[in-house]
Design an enzyme around this catalytic site. Structure first.
Site, PDB file in Angstrom:
ATOM      1  N   CYS A 193      44.111  43.784  42.177  1.00  0.00           N
ATOM      2  CA  CYS A 193      43.447  44.831  42.960  1.00  0.00           C
ATOM      3  C   CYS A 193      42.843  45.891  42.034  1.00  0.00           C
ATOM      4  O   CYS A 193      43.209  46.002  40.867  1.00  0.00           O
ATOM      5  CB  CYS A 193      44.407  45.446  43.972  1.00  0.00           C
TER       6      CYS A 193
ATOM      7  N   ASP B 194      48.409  41.958  62.303  1.00  0.00           N
ATOM      8  CA  ASP B 194      47.866  43.271  61.953  1.00  0.00           C
ATOM      9  C   ASP B 194      49.010  44.262  61.934  1.00  0.00           C
ATOM     10  O   ASP B 194      50.008  44.059  62.639  1.00  0.00           O
ATOM     11  CB  ASP B 194      46.826  43.737  62.989  1.00  0.00           C
TER      12      ASP B 194
ATOM     13  N   CYS C 276      48.596  41.835  39.364  1.00  0.00           N
ATOM     14  CA  CYS C 276      47.866  42.120  40.611  1.00  0.00           C
ATOM     15  C   CYS C 276      46.390  42.324  40.272  1.00  0.00           C
ATOM     16  O   CYS C 276      46.052  43.035  39.327  1.00  0.00           O
ATOM     17  CB  CYS C 276      48.427  43.357  41.300  1.00  0.00           C
TER      18      CYS C 276
ATOM     19  N   ASP D 259      42.560  46.036  70.021  1.00  0.00           N
ATOM     20  CA  ASP D 259      43.812  46.056  70.762  1.00  0.00           C
ATOM     21  C   ASP D 259      43.508  46.802  72.065  1.00  0.00           C
ATOM     22  O   ASP D 259      42.667  47.699  72.077  1.00  0.00           O
ATOM     23  CB  ASP D 259      44.841  46.812  69.913  1.00  0.00           C
TER      24      ASP D 259
ATOM     25  N   CYS E 176      45.504  48.265  40.341  1.00  0.00           N
ATOM     26  CA  CYS E 176      46.304  47.720  39.237  1.00  0.00           C
ATOM     27  C   CYS E 176      45.451  47.325  38.031  1.00  0.00           C
ATOM     28  O   CYS E 176      45.914  47.370  36.898  1.00  0.00           O
ATOM     29  CB  CYS E 176      47.117  46.517  39.719  1.00  0.00           C
TER      30      CYS E 176
ATOM     31  N   HIS F 232      45.959  49.066  46.921  1.00  0.00           N
ATOM     32  CA  HIS F 232      46.988  48.143  46.442  1.00  0.00           C
ATOM     33  C   HIS F 232      47.810  47.552  47.595  1.00  0.00           C
ATOM     34  O   HIS F 232      48.006  46.333  47.668  1.00  0.00           O
ATOM     35  CB  HIS F 232      47.933  48.815  45.438  1.00  0.00           C
TER      36      HIS F 232
HETATM   37 ZN   LIG Z   1      47.519  46.087  42.922  1.00  0.00          ZN
END
Ligand SMILES: [Zn+2]
Length: 375
Positions: A311, A271, A309, A90, A314, A340
């Site tokens: 990730c 973003d 989830c 940026d 999780c 997460h």
């Molecule tokens: Zn998660």
């Protein structure tokens, strides 16, 4: 020119691939906000594992610390940060114009560092030089953020942004030529113009028309703060911008609705610092809306944050543990929560892309947003 191919169209929405020197970005995609060459609380390995395709660093912050020449000495942003995938920078205009006592001159803008009060001046030319030293794949032109939401201020900021854009383009081309003549052409860098105009459709149209005439590789859409009215604005802008160049919606994606509207009306990348900032405060996304993990009701909740989830947070930890980490102010709390939340926005945007490809976008959007916002 930056290579961008459209793989599927649905109205203004599209899926595609941006081919950068550091690899491909399958769009629509959420780009990780790596303001100071790091996504807060996350390692680049974790960013890679959660599925992030690209990061965006901030030129203003990197000029102040560690200085852009040091990043150049390290071999550029990718080498310095160990992120070997596509990168954006940026311009820093947004951060500079958010500082107190900013002075606009004919050349550029004078300001004091927020760290130690040291005097700095950035011009469109020096912003391009700084971004070339940082060495991201995709740069943003130096733009002027309006000092208020009024029509006059928006018009003034837009006119100045256009004037600066032609100087950014000239300097970008000069730097590209000098790199090529020095035999370093294997790492080309690309420039996006930034469309301004706030909430005024006539200004947005004027800005999009001006930016469309410039020899740039793509477009950033700046100065958007809320999803209210964003559909109309994006319809105006993205109907004017050339279809064959990518478009980045700057600073948007904290709210899932931003991603859906952005993609539906023709934006390719997003973003936002919001997902990881909220994570550090214990505000975590779930498909049923955001929850505050510090709430006492999670003390004995041994279920994962989201049971479906994928990730790392999780898959391995439960809410009671996360609650405990936040209550005791453990560093790991911020790490797991950031994994997460970042996964949530990256994965949601990936699902948006897949739904556009298989023609189920409207169903997916309705189901997701109704559940998330309890409609
Ligand atoms: Zn998660």
């Amino acid at each position: 020119m930056l290579k961008y191919e459209i793989t599927h169209r649905d109205g203004l929405a599209r899926t595609g691939i941006i081919h950068t020197p550091h690899g491909d970005i399958h769009t629509p995609a959420f780009v990780g906000a790596a303001t100071r060459a790091t996504v807060k609380a996350l390692t680049m390995k974790e960013m890679n594992e959660l599925g992030s395709q690209a990061i965006l660093a901030n030129t203003y912050h990197l000029i102040l610390r560690p200085g852009t020449e040091l990043i150049k000495e390290a071999g550029g942003l990718a080498e310095f940060s160990s992120w070997h995938k596509p990168t954006f920078t940026d311009s820093g205009g947004f951060q500079i114009f958010s500082l107190p006592n900013v002075k606009i001159t004919e050349k550029g803008v004078k300001f004091k560092s927020h760290i130690d009060g040291a005097n700095f001046e950035i011009t469109p030319e020096s912003s391009m030089q700084a971004q070339w030293a940082i060495g991201a794949d995709i740069h943003m032109a130096f733009d002027h953020l309006a000092k208020s939401e009024s029509y006059e201020d928006m018009k003034e900021a837009m006119d100045r942004t256009h004037c600066w854009l032609s100087r950014c383009v000239a300097e970008h081309q000069r730097l590209a030529k000098s790199v090529t003549s020095a035999g370093l052409a294997e790492n080309p860098q690309f420039l996006y113009a930034v469309v301004q105009g706030g909430t005024f459709n006539d200004l947005r149209a004027e800005s999009a028309k001006y930016c469309a005439t410039q020899p740039v590789d793509g477009f950033g859409i700046g100065g958007v703060f809320t999803a209210d009215g964003m559909d109309e604005m994006l319809k105006t802008v993205n109907s004017i911008l050339p279809e064959d160049k990518p478009r980045h919606l700057l600073g948007m994606g904290q709210e899932p609705v931003d991603l859906f509207i952005g993609a539906e009306f023709g934006c390719d990348t997003f973003d936002c610092v919001g997902p990881t900032r909220m994570a550090r405060n214990g505000s975590l996304y779930t498909k049923d809306g955001r929850i505050n993990i510090k709430n006492a009701k999670y003390t004995h909740d041994f279920t994962p944050l989201e049971k479906d989830c994928a990730c790392e947070c999780c898959k391995n930890y439960n809410k009671a543990y996360l609650h405990h980490l936040f209550k005791t102010d453990e560093i790991t709390a911020k790490v797991l929560a950031s994994i997460h939340n970042e996964y949530f926005v990256v994965h949601t945007t990936d699902q948006i892309r897949k739904s556009l490809q298989n023609g189920t976008f409207q169903d997916y959007k309705k189901e997701f947003l109704n559940r998330y916002y309890h409609k």
